[in-house]
Design a protein around this motif. Structure first.
Motif, PDB file in Angstrom:
ATOM      1  N   LEU A   1       0.842  -1.196   0.000  1.00 23.91           N
ATOM      2  CA  LEU A   1       0.000   0.000   0.000  1.00 23.91           C
ATOM      3  C   LEU A   1       0.877   1.246   0.000  1.00 23.91           C
ATOM      4  O   LEU A   1       1.984   1.231   0.519  1.00 23.91           O
ATOM      5  CB  LEU A   1      -0.890   0.004   1.250  1.00 23.91           C
TER       6      LEU A   1
ATOM      7  N   GLN B   1      -2.916   5.049   1.804  1.00 26.97           N
ATOM      8  CA  GLN B   1      -3.645   3.781   1.957  1.00 26.97           C
ATOM      9  C   GLN B   1      -3.217   3.074   3.244  1.00 26.97           C
ATOM     10  O   GLN B   1      -4.050   2.502   3.954  1.00 26.97           O
ATOM     11  CB  GLN B   1      -3.374   2.876   0.751  1.00 26.97           C
TER      12      GLN B   1
ATOM     13  N   LEU C   1      -9.599  -1.655   0.358  1.00 29.61           N
ATOM     14  CA  LEU C   1      -8.404  -0.807   0.382  1.00 29.61           C
ATOM     15  C   LEU C   1      -7.200  -1.566  -0.194  1.00 29.61           C
ATOM     16  O   LEU C   1      -6.405  -1.021  -0.961  1.00 29.61           O
ATOM     17  CB  LEU C   1      -8.113  -0.382   1.826  1.00 29.61           C
TER      18      LEU C   1
ATOM     19  N   GLN D   1      -7.141  -1.600  -4.022  1.00 26.22           N
ATOM     20  CA  GLN D   1      -6.949  -0.368  -4.803  1.00 26.22           C
ATOM     21  C   GLN D   1      -5.710  -0.397  -5.692  1.00 26.22           C
ATOM     22  O   GLN D   1      -5.766   0.039  -6.841  1.00 26.22           O
ATOM     23  CB  GLN D   1      -6.896   0.851  -3.868  1.00 26.22           C
TER      24      GLN D   1
END
Lengths: 192, 207
Positions: A123, A127, A171, A174
């Motif tokens: 991430l 994020q 999340l 993404q």
């Protein structure tokens, strides 16, 4: 004179081309292969995971949307943190939610999130901050669950936990959507 | 003095045009099936050629590093698009050129300098015939990015002015004028100085 200039230019060009071609080739200061291989493997994992997980997430989203009205009917309104210690507020709830089913569902979502966390793409900063925040909220819900005595409150907390896990899972997905979109920007088809 | 006497030994030891190598078709087939080991073999074969080209076009080691990585990554991911109607090395070279020029555009590295267009003396000696590789290397690195890239693509990689214009998204006149000016500037810059080792470009910021 014109012919002489042309001859001179041609001679000049040839000499320059030969001199440039005679320059030695260079090697990078460090071996770039390990980094390149790691990038390839990482992108391969991302694409493979996205291939399997995106349809699953889509299906889960539809299932959640369909099941949501039933869950809202059977479960009481979300209880704030302080309400967990006051079970009398929900004493009149007619039908108790299926705690076991919610617990199993929560476990499944958690396993999915853990898999994404383990195998997925790293991430970025924002994020990561959001993921930490969601994990904190899940930890808070877990704390409340450990103190919850009323089944209705517990069901509501389990539902909150599932929702937070879903947000955490999305999340983690993404970067996949970014990775899938990236090749279309700033790239050109190379005709050969 | 015999032309290129100082460069002769370099030509024997090393060939900068190593994109002219052929690639084992079996390796290409394995690469197209996603075989990373096959790609590593191809990468090793063209690492120096790709690096040299990236470095000559961008003039900076950090940018060249990025170009090498990105071009090779595309080489792996787009290997299935290679249809075999041109040599694989040429296809790979095109990826490197595209990536390098994209970096130049992206980083706004290249400054198209307007140079003095006075006619060069037709009788002047050809300075690249008299200097050593290090001096030529240094002078090359002092050219503006676009001029150096055009010069290299035209003289070393064999691109035509039409192809260069397409690569830069500019007119053929642009390519021709950049080449003429780059040649003229190079002539001016070639003043043999202290001895230096080759491949020094990119070790410092561009002029």
């Amino acid at each position: 004179m014109h012919d002489r200039l042309d001859y001179h230019r041609m001679n000049d060009d040839t000499a320059l081309a030969e001199a440039l071609r005679a320059l030695p080739s260079c090697a990078p200061e460090r071996d770039a292969w390990p980094e390149l291989a790691a990038r390839i493997r990482r992108r391969h994992v991302v694409r493979r995971t996205a291939w399997f997980t995106l349809p699953a997430v889509f299906a889960a989203g539809i299932a959640l949307a369909l099941a949501w009205p039933h869950l809202r009917l059977s479960a009481p309104l979300p209880a704030p943190a302080g309400v967990a210690a006051r079970p009398a507020m929900h004493a009149a709830t007619p039908a108790l939610p299926d705690l076991a089913a919610l617990r199993v569902s929560s476990q499944q979502w958690q396993a999915w999130v853990q898999k994404l966390d383990r195998d997925g793409a790293p991430l970025n900063g924002p994020q990561l901050a959001r993921a930490v925040s969601l994990q904190d909220q899940i930890g808070l819900v877990d704390l409340q669950l450990s103190a919850a005595r009323n089944p209705a409150t517990a069901a509501d907390l389990w539902q909150q936990r599932i929702t937070l896990l879903q947000q955490l899972g999305l999340l983690h997905l993404q970067p996949y959507t970014v990775a899938e979109q990236a090749p279309t920007s700033g790239t050109r088809v190379i005709p050969m | 003095m015999r032309p290129f006497a100082l460069l002769e030994h370099l030509r024997i030891v090393d060939k900068p045009t190593s994109f002219q190598q052929t690639v084992d078709p079996a390796l290409i087939s394995r690469l197209q099936r996603g075989d990373l080991d096959a790609f590593e073999a191809i990468y090793r074969q063209f690492e120096r050629a790709a690096w040299t080209l990236a470095l000559r076009l961008t003039g900076r080691t950090d940018v060249a590093q990025e170009v090498l990585q990105d071009a090779m990554l595309k080489g792996f991911e787009r290997a299935r698009q290679y249809r075999g109607d041109a040599p694989f090395a040429a296809w790979l070279r095109k990826l490197v050129v595209n990536e390098a020029l994209m970096q130049l555009r992206h980083d706004r590295l290249h400054v198209i300098e307007v140079l003095d267009d006075t006619q060069a003396d037709a009788n002047a000696p050809l300075p690249w015939m008299l200097v050593d590789a290090a001096t030529l290397d240094r002078a090359l690195n002092r050219l503006p990015d676009a001029a150096r890239a055009v010069l290299w693509l035209y003289h070393v990689e064999g691109y035509t002015h039409i192809e260069i214009a397409q690569q830069f998204g500019r007119s053929v006149s642009f390519s021709k004028s950049q080449l003429a000016r780059a040649t003229k500037r190079l002539r001016e810059l070639l003043q043999p100085t202290a001895e230096d080792t080759p491949c020094t470009i990119g070790s410092t910021t561009t002029a």
